[in-house]
Design a protein around this motif. Structure first.
Motif, PDB file in Angstrom:
ATOM      1  N   SER A 132       1.075  -1.125   0.010  1.00 31.57           N
ATOM      2  CA  SER A 132       0.009   0.064  -0.046  1.00 31.57           C
ATOM      3  C   SER A 132       0.641   1.189  -0.008  1.00 31.57           C
ATOM      4  O   SER A 132       0.934   2.486  -0.739  1.00 31.57           O
ATOM      5  N   ALA A 133       2.245   1.274   0.684  1.00 30.80           N
ATOM      6  CA  ALA A 133       3.400   2.734   1.183  1.00 30.80           C
ATOM      7  C   ALA A 133       3.296   3.013  -0.685  1.00 30.80           C
ATOM      8  O   ALA A 133       3.644   3.469  -1.031  1.00 30.80           O
ATOM      9  N   MET A 177       2.571   1.448  -3.921  1.00 29.45           N
ATOM     10  CA  MET A 177       1.382   2.449  -4.128  1.00 29.45           C
ATOM     11  C   MET A 177       0.656   3.928  -3.859  1.00 29.45           C
ATOM     12  O   MET A 177       0.750   4.417  -5.026  1.00 29.45           O
ATOM     13  N   GLU A 178       0.850   4.294  -2.957  1.00 30.86           N
ATOM     14  CA  GLU A 178       0.669   5.549  -2.653  1.00 30.86           C
ATOM     15  C   GLU A 178       1.997   6.572  -2.901  1.00 30.86           C
ATOM     16  O   GLU A 178       1.288   7.542  -3.393  1.00 30.86           O
ATOM     17  N   ALA A 179       3.033   5.691  -3.115  1.00 25.75           N
ATOM     18  CA  ALA A 179       4.227   6.113  -3.789  1.00 25.75           C
ATOM     19  C   ALA A 179       4.227   6.814  -4.839  1.00 25.75           C
ATOM     20  O   ALA A 179       5.067   7.289  -5.375  1.00 25.75           O
ATOM     21  N   GLY A 180       4.241   5.828  -5.902  1.00 21.98           N
ATOM     22  CA  GLY A 180       3.420   5.880  -7.216  1.00 21.98           C
ATOM     23  C   GLY A 180       4.650   4.822  -7.940  1.00 21.98           C
ATOM     24  O   GLY A 180       5.387   4.996  -8.480  1.00 21.98           O
ATOM     25  N   TYR A 203       5.091   2.076  -9.409  1.00 22.55           N
ATOM     26  CA  TYR A 203       4.621   1.590  -9.824  1.00 22.55           C
ATOM     27  C   TYR A 203       5.774   0.418 -10.631  1.00 22.55           C
ATOM     28  O   TYR A 203       5.381  -0.463 -10.937  1.00 22.55           O
ATOM     29  N   GLY A 241      -5.325  -1.273  -5.708  1.00 23.48           N
ATOM     30  CA  GLY A 241      -4.729   0.371  -6.001  1.00 23.48           C
ATOM     31  C   GLY A 241      -4.188   0.344  -6.774  1.00 23.48           C
ATOM     32  O   GLY A 241      -4.201   1.928  -7.201  1.00 23.48           O
ATOM     33  N   SER A 287      -9.126   1.211 -14.262  1.00 28.98           N
ATOM     34  CA  SER A 287      -8.006   2.085 -13.625  1.00 28.98           C
ATOM     35  C   SER A 287      -8.043   3.377 -14.934  1.00 28.98           C
ATOM     36  O   SER A 287      -7.614   2.703 -15.667  1.00 28.98           O
TER      37      SER A 287
END
Length: 371
Positions: free
Chosen positions: A231-232, A234-237, A239, A295, A325
């Protein structure tokens, strides 16, 4: 699909009208027993940690040094605890000395008809296995004492000399069991460099479940710490790591503990329509959709790669709707495939290991969304 009136997947083996108490005492029934999530966390984990915390001998008679609790893997647990515990017990399946761990358990809080089959690696940490299963049971509002998991390390007799299986026997051994249980839990740990995607058995199991997804529910699980790390990221982008995981799925380069198992799996996959490419793209597609559901947003480069894959009848042919998405954009239409085309044949070839040899698709044609 194996779904109840509330929309949730049913526990296929839990119906007493279909499988009475006498069935679970037979060798056939015992093949489908699992160990409870509660037992795994409260009994097996501490016992394995204690047994591996002192010098022990592995299955190859090699002396092993003491291990800290956070380094005990499933393999260590089997060598240090499971095999010594079960060596002197009589197997209820054949009456011979030595039994599977599941056969050493007796109470309903410890053992029962399998709720799910765990797909994992023996290199996974026992703590990761138990916490991931515990979190899954909680999320599903399940009683951990009545949620039973089929795990090969605990449900197959590790004290028997296992003969080498042919590719056909390999498929027949796994297929009926996973469809009988009706649910598979692939364990990804660590999420950004999962051992799972490098192991031949794991990829083979997930591919088999995907091809029979009308009969098998697939719930991917992560240990709590790994879920937080994902999750962290993905929140930071971040990818790029996700895409590296997907790009790293190469079944032709996967490994196995036993060379004979690896050879049998490679032979079986090579004989499938599309071979390794079909397996790789099918597994990538399923994991991609799962990542997106958690996400993740894929880059433009991945979108272009998926366009190319869809033209080869890969990712999209698993029948899922186009992802929501924003990076993917709206679908521009659909293309229909009928039984005369290789695209249809690739994903509808009957698997003789499953009941009736039925394929995943029963229609004369299906539509694939195009980007």
């Amino acid at each position: 699909r194996n779904v109840g009136g509330d929309g949730r997947s049913r526990d296929r083996l839990a119906d007493p009208d279909e499988h009475g108490p006498q069935f679970w005492a037979t060798p056939e029934g015992r093949r489908l027993l699992g160990v409870s999530v509660q037992h795994l966390a409260s009994t097996l984990l501490p016992a394995a940690v204690q047994a591996a915390g002192v010098p022990f001998t592995d299955r190859h008679n090699q002396e092993m040094p003491p291990l800290p609790a956070d380094r005990v893997t499933v393999k260590h647990a089997v060598d240090a605890h499971v095999m010594p515990r079960c060596r002197q017990l009589v197997c209820p399946r054949d009456g011979q000395p030595g039994c599977a761990y599941v056969d050493s358990l007796a109470t309903a809080d410890d053992v029962g008809p399998a709720t799910a089959l765990l797909s994992y690696s023996w290199g996974n940490l026992v703590h990761d296995v138990t916490t991931a299963l515990g979190e899954w049971a909680e999320a599903q509002h399940r009683d951990p004492a009545q949620t039973y998991i089929w795990i090969c390390a605990l449900c197959l007799n590790q004290l028997r000399i296992v003969r080498v299986l042919s590719p056909a026997e390999l498929s027949a051994e796994f297929g009926p069991r996973v469809t009988a249980i009706g649910r598979i839990l692939p364990l990804l740990a660590p999420w950004n460099l999962p051992v799972y995607t490098t192991r031949a058995w794991c990829l083979f199991e997930l591919f088999t479940a995907i091809r029979n997804r009308r009969d098998v529910t697939i719930d991917i699980i992560l240990p709590p710490g790994q879920r937080g790390a994902f999750s962290a990221a993905m929140e930071a982008g971040d990818y790029g790591v996700l895409e590296a995981v997907l790009d790293g799925i190469r079944a032709e380069n996967a490994t196995a503990s036993e060379s004979a198992d690896l050879a049998a799996i490679q032979t079986y996959v090579s004989a499938l329509p599309g071979g390794f490419e079909a397996l790789n793209e099918t597994v990538r597609g399923h994991l991609r959709r799962w990542f997106e559901g958690q996400g993740a947003v894929l880059s433009a480069a991945r979108v272009q790669a998926l366009r190319r894959s869809s033209s080869r009848c890969s990712d999209w042919l698993t029948g899922a709707p186009p992802p929501s998405s924003v990076a993917m954009g709206p679908a521009s239409g659909t293309r229909s495939f009928d039984r005369s085309e290789p695209a249809f044949q690739l994903y509808t070839t009957p698997n003789p290991a499953f009941e009736g040899g039925a394929s995943a698709y029963e229609d004369d044609a299906f539509d694939v969304p195009l980007l």
